[in-house]
Design a protein around this motif. Structure first.
Motif, PDB file in Angstrom:
ATOM      1  N   LEU A  36      -0.878   5.837  -0.206  1.00  0.00           N
ATOM      2  CA  LEU A  36       0.524   6.570  -0.179  1.00  0.00           C
ATOM      3  C   LEU A  36       0.801   6.811   1.497  1.00  0.00           C
ATOM      4  O   LEU A  36       1.985   6.527   2.000  1.00  0.00           O
ATOM      5  CB  LEU A  36       1.051   7.744  -0.797  1.00  0.00           C
ATOM      6  CG  LEU A  36       1.400   7.447  -2.486  1.00  0.00           C
ATOM      7  CD1 LEU A  36       1.648   8.639  -3.311  1.00  0.00           C
ATOM      8  CD2 LEU A  36       2.627   6.429  -2.521  1.00  0.00           C
ATOM      9  N   THR A  37      -0.109   7.506   2.041  1.00  0.00           N
ATOM     10  CA  THR A  37      -0.128   7.883   3.418  1.00  0.00           C
ATOM     11  C   THR A  37       0.171   6.636   4.372  1.00  0.00           C
ATOM     12  O   THR A  37       0.950   6.726   5.374  1.00  0.00           O
ATOM     13  CB  THR A  37      -1.271   8.648   3.702  1.00  0.00           C
ATOM     14  OG1 THR A  37      -1.620   9.756   2.912  1.00  0.00           O
ATOM     15  CG2 THR A  37      -1.182   9.091   5.302  1.00  0.00           C
ATOM     16  N   ASN A  38      -0.818   5.719   4.120  1.00  0.00           N
ATOM     17  CA  ASN A  38      -0.543   4.536   4.969  1.00  0.00           C
ATOM     18  C   ASN A  38       0.636   3.696   4.661  1.00  0.00           C
ATOM     19  O   ASN A  38       1.444   3.347   5.611  1.00  0.00           O
ATOM     20  CB  ASN A  38      -1.657   3.377   4.370  1.00  0.00           C
ATOM     21  CG  ASN A  38      -3.205   3.934   4.767  1.00  0.00           C
ATOM     22  OD1 ASN A  38      -3.238   4.690   5.879  1.00  0.00           O
ATOM     23  ND2 ASN A  38      -4.023   3.563   4.163  1.00  0.00           N
ATOM     24  N   LEU A  39       1.216   3.878   3.375  1.00  0.00           N
ATOM     25  CA  LEU A  39       2.406   3.191   3.246  1.00  0.00           C
ATOM     26  C   LEU A  39       3.661   4.072   3.933  1.00  0.00           C
ATOM     27  O   LEU A  39       4.459   3.831   4.665  1.00  0.00           O
ATOM     28  CB  LEU A  39       2.947   3.213   1.829  1.00  0.00           C
ATOM     29  CG  LEU A  39       2.168   2.123   0.978  1.00  0.00           C
ATOM     30  CD1 LEU A  39       2.428   2.246  -0.507  1.00  0.00           C
ATOM     31  CD2 LEU A  39       2.398   0.559   1.474  1.00  0.00           C
ATOM     32  N   ASP A  40       3.333   5.207   3.605  1.00  0.00           N
ATOM     33  CA  ASP A  40       4.309   6.317   4.420  1.00  0.00           C
ATOM     34  C   ASP A  40       4.309   6.220   6.081  1.00  0.00           C
ATOM     35  O   ASP A  40       5.445   6.329   6.853  1.00  0.00           O
ATOM     36  CB  ASP A  40       4.230   7.767   4.146  1.00  0.00           C
ATOM     37  CG  ASP A  40       4.268   8.154   2.830  1.00  0.00           C
ATOM     38  OD1 ASP A  40       5.302   7.430   2.262  1.00  0.00           O
ATOM     39  OD2 ASP A  40       3.856   9.238   2.223  1.00  0.00           O
ATOM     40  N   LEU A  41       3.204   6.186   6.552  1.00  0.00           N
ATOM     41  CA  LEU A  41       3.070   5.724   8.117  1.00  0.00           C
ATOM     42  C   LEU A  41       3.684   4.643   8.369  1.00  0.00           C
ATOM     43  O   LEU A  41       4.422   4.468   9.523  1.00  0.00           O
ATOM     44  CB  LEU A  41       1.599   6.013   8.534  1.00  0.00           C
ATOM     45  CG  LEU A  41       0.798   7.235   8.507  1.00  0.00           C
ATOM     46  CD1 LEU A  41      -0.641   7.239   8.803  1.00  0.00           C
ATOM     47  CD2 LEU A  41       1.728   8.282   9.366  1.00  0.00           C
TER      48      LEU A  41
END
Length: 823
Positions: free
Chosen positions: A332-337
């Motif tokens: 999720l963090t990679n997608l958010d970034l």
């Protein structure tokens, strides 16, 4: 074919030969005029201050930042070096740029000292520095005198002239405001200490000593000048490329003070370099300002999320996420970034699009790299718009709003903006599509999160927000470091090749040789015009050639200027040139009598145009030469209005022609003997009221007939034919008539009267005699005419003619000067 003769008040022709000859005759005028001109030129030259030219050589480079990459495009170069060169040339001449230089050097304050002939610019030579109070207005246009009494004190004074106006002008160099104050025009003088604040009515500030040696009691002068006039003077700086298309510029400036020129050229290059570097750093500077404001917000956000995360862990006694939750969080963090990166780009494009559509000044646009945009077309287009906007803003200081260059810049901005907006639209569509894919992937992961325990879900959400804030903060921090590094590594595009310096030469003026040449030309031109006007406007007879051109009447001869004190020139000096000229006239008269077949006793009538042409002088001396030849001669004065001849023969005018004509005396009674053999005289007698009527009477016929019976030659001295008609009435008694013309006296127009009488046949056997003839070139007659014996003989006349004593050179010069000033 009969020749026509026309005489008017103006010259009927222009005598070029006479003009040239006359130029040489007035040589002394040329010498005097040229000497005066040379004296004036010398007077001007010695008082002119020297003019120097100082030069400086610079080059305009396109120095790329060594840290420039596609990801750090915070500087732009468009248009190439040639555009920078043209911009630099224009900048150096603008008012805005020169105002900065004048302010930095404070050239609106001028220093002077006494020179040999006038006050001279003493910039860099005075032993003090004046620092005005920038908050106060200073007196402009008046010289304040500073005289040092000792090393620590000086006297400040101001002297008013009678012509000074009552109002004085004051100028504040900070606010650029002018005010006028009334002054009583009283001389001012006051003593102050060095470094002490001077609060006087005419100056507010301080005077400091410098390292230049001081001369006590020597006056120095300072003057505050009009600010914009001073700036305008330095806008005349000459800026030119070394070669066509070259990036090397030659800067040169002319003036009277070399030190001031050196300082100005070096300072103008320094200001130019600083301004160009500031413009080069402008994009990076504004980007740093934008990043700094963003970092402040992200720092607050990161701190807040961090505190929330810590508090949640403490409250729920949770240390970290489970393995499954960590994997989901990482994805999720990679997608958010990725989503935040795309969203930043979309936000940047939206803001940029709105900015481009609504603003006219585009200099505040942040760099695309701030939002992670590395598209070259976008970066270059934004940079070009910013550069064009800066260029337009710069031109607005020196050009009018309707200048063609503004329209050209606006067209370039609009064209670039149109292309950029199209690129923004297409890029936004791609980014929105990418954003949709990311959101679909996030939705699938969020389904997996809902299967986790409640505490793990909440912790995951908080850590997810914390990671996004931390990554965003780090990204801005990296961009901030990149911008700072680029700004620090930037160098100015101005590079000094040859710094302005006083090397001891550089003098280009004043052109003293030109002044002397002008003095020579003007000194020659003035007397040349004078001589030309003399010839062109001369309406008097000057030489025999004038007579031949103006009248068909023959010239019998010329009679020179007599230096005798009486009219008896022939008797007083029988071997003089004058006597020989009358003997020549006598021979010419005898030839005329013979040619006209006139036998026996002769009568000769002598007249002229006006009085003063020498009738009586000619009549007396003609009678003298005839009597000296053994002819029994009678001289009769028939000018009844102005009797003259009696004075020369020491006889009285009591009994004469008038007494005979009115019947008082007989012919024998009016004839008077003279002291000269064969010469008798009849004077005119008392002035009658009706002279013309008496001369027209029958008794005149009897008188002339009686005289011709008793005398071989009768000479009649008659009135001027141009004034009265007496001479015309007496012409019937004359076997030959002589018409007197006087050189440089008789006007050419006067010949029209006798020409008309001659052509109508009213006068016959008439000839001209040119009297008072001077054989000199200034009358345009520098060669011998063949008449008037005694002229033109040169050394061969020595021993035959009685020489007359010449005046000394000093007397001749004195006589010339008197004549000049009389004119």
């Amino acid at each position: 074919m009969e020749e026509d003769f026309e005489v008017s008040e103006s010259n009927a022709y222009f005598d070029f030969k006479g003009f040239i000859v006359k130029i040489f005759s007035y040589w002394y005028l040329f010498v005097i005029s040229i000497l005066i001109g040379m004296g004036i030129a010398y007077f001007i030259n010695v008082r002119k201050q020297p003019i120097y030219q100082i030069e400086s050589l610079i080059t305009i480079k396109d120095d790329q930042n060594p840290f420039f990459t596609s990801n750090t495009s915070l500087t732009f170069n468009w248009g190439g070096v040639s555009d920078k060169v043209n911009t630099t040339v224009t900048t150096l001449k603008t008012r805005t740029h020169n105002e900065k230089v004048v302010n930095r050097l404070r050239l609106y304050l001028q220093y002077y000292e006494d020179g040999k002939y006038q006050k001279e610019d003493a910039y860099g030579k005075v032993p003090f520095v004046v620092m005005e109070d920038s908050l106060e207005a200073q007196l402009i246009g008046k010289e304040l005198t500073i005289r040092f009494i000792d090393e620590t004190s000086f006297e400040l004074s101001l002297t008013f002239d009678d012509e000074d106006p009552g109002n004085l002008s004051y100028y504040n160099y900070t606010t650029k405001e002018t005010e006028n104050l009334y002054s009583k025009k009283e001389d001012y003088k006051e003593t102050f200490k060095v470094s002490e604040y001077v609060n006087s009515p005419y100056f507010k500030g301080q005077v400091f000593r410098n390292s230049i040696p001081m001369s006590l009691d020597k006056p120095y002068y300072i003057r505050f000048t009009n600010y914009y006039s001073t700036v305008k003077k330095f806008q005349d700086i000459n800026v030119s490329p070394e070669n066509k298309g070259s990036s090397i510029l030659n800067l040169s400036l002319n003036g009277n003070n070399k030190e001031k020129l050196v300082d100005y050229l070096n300072t103008t290059v320094q200001v130019l370099s600083e301004d160009m570097l500031n413009r080069k750093n402008l994009f990076a500077t504004k980007t740093i300002r934008f990043i700094d404001s963003s970092l402040t917000e992200k720092s607050k956000e990161l701190k807040s999320v961090e505190e929330e995360l810590n508090q949640f862990k403490i409250s729920n006694d949770i240390i970290d996420l489970t393995e499954e939750s960590s994997q989901i969080r990482e994805r999720l963090t990679n997608l958010d970034l990725e989503k935040n990166s795309i969203q930043r780009q979309i936000d940047y494009y939206n803001g940029l699009e709105q900015y481009l559509r609504n603003r006219q000044n585009y200099s505040d646009v942040p760099a695309p790299s701030v939002a992670g945009i590395d598209e070259p077309s976008i970066s270059q287009a934004v940079g070009k718009i910013v550069a064009l906007s800066e260029q337009r803003s710069k031109y607005s200081y020196s050009l009018k709003t309707d200048a063609p260059i503004f329209n050209d810049i606006d067209r370039q901005i609009d064209a670039t903006k149109s292309v950029l907006l199209e690129n923004i639209g297409s890029t936004e569509n791609i980014l929105l599509e990418q954003l949709g894919n990311i959101r679909r992937n996030e939705a699938e992961l969020e389904k997996q999160i809902r299967a986790l325990p409640k505490e793990q879900q909440d912790l995951l959400k908080i850590e997810r927000r914390y990671t996004i804030s931390e990554e965003t903060y780090s990204l801005f921090l990296i961009k901030r470091n990149e911008a700072g590094l680029i700004k620090a590594a930037n160098v100015s595009d101005v590079q000094i090749i040859d710094k302005a310096m006083d090397t001891g030469g550089g003098k280009i003026g004043p052109n003293t040789q030109l002044n002397y040449v002008m003095a020579l030309l003007i000194g020659s031109f003035v007397p040349l015009v004078f001589v030309f006007l003399l010839v062109f406007l001369d309406n008097k007879i000057n030489n025999p050639k004038d007579i031949n051109k103006l009248s068909p009447i023959p010239l019998l001869g010329v009679v020179g200027k007599s230096k005798s004190t009486s009219n008896l020139a022939v008797f007083s000096k029988p071997r003089s040139a004058i006597a020989e000229s009358f003997r020549g006239l006598r021979t010419s008269m005898q030839f005329i009598f013979k040619q006209q077949h006139i036998q026996g006793n002769k009568t000769i009538l002598i007249t002229s145009s006006v009085s003063g042409e020498g009738k009586t002088f000619t009549a007396i001396n003609m009678a003298s030469v005839f009597s000296m030849s053994g002819k029994k001669t009678l001289l009769i004065g028939l000018d009844l209005r102005k009797p003259k001849i009696f004075e020369d023969f020491d006889i009285t005018n009591d009994i004469g022609v008038v007494n005979y004509l009115i019947g008082q005396n007989s012919v024998e009674e009016i004839i008077q003997k003279t002291n000269y053999e064969n010469l008798d005289v009849i004077v005119s007698g008392p002035v009658p009221p009706n002279p013309s009527e008496l001369l027209m009477g029958d008794k005149m016929d009897i008188l002339i007939a009686s005289l011709k019976e008793n005398y071989d030659c009768v000479i009649m001295d008659t009135p001027p034919i141009g004034l009265v008609s007496d001479a015309l009435n007496l012409g019937k008694y004359a076997d030959a008539s002589i018409y007197l013309l006087r050189q440089n006296y008789t006007k050419k127009a006067m010949l029209s009267v006798i020409n008309d009488k001659y052509e109508k046949g009213e006068v016959k056997n008439i000839s001209f005699i040119l009297n008072y003839f001077q054989h000199k070139a200034k009358y345009g007659y520098g060669y011998d005419y063949g008449y008037g014996y005694g002229y033109g003989y040169g050394r061969y006349g020595n021993g035959y003619l009685q020489t007359e004593k010449k005046s000394s050179f000093r007397k001749r010069v004195k006589r010339k000067l008197k004549k000049i000033f009389k004119l």
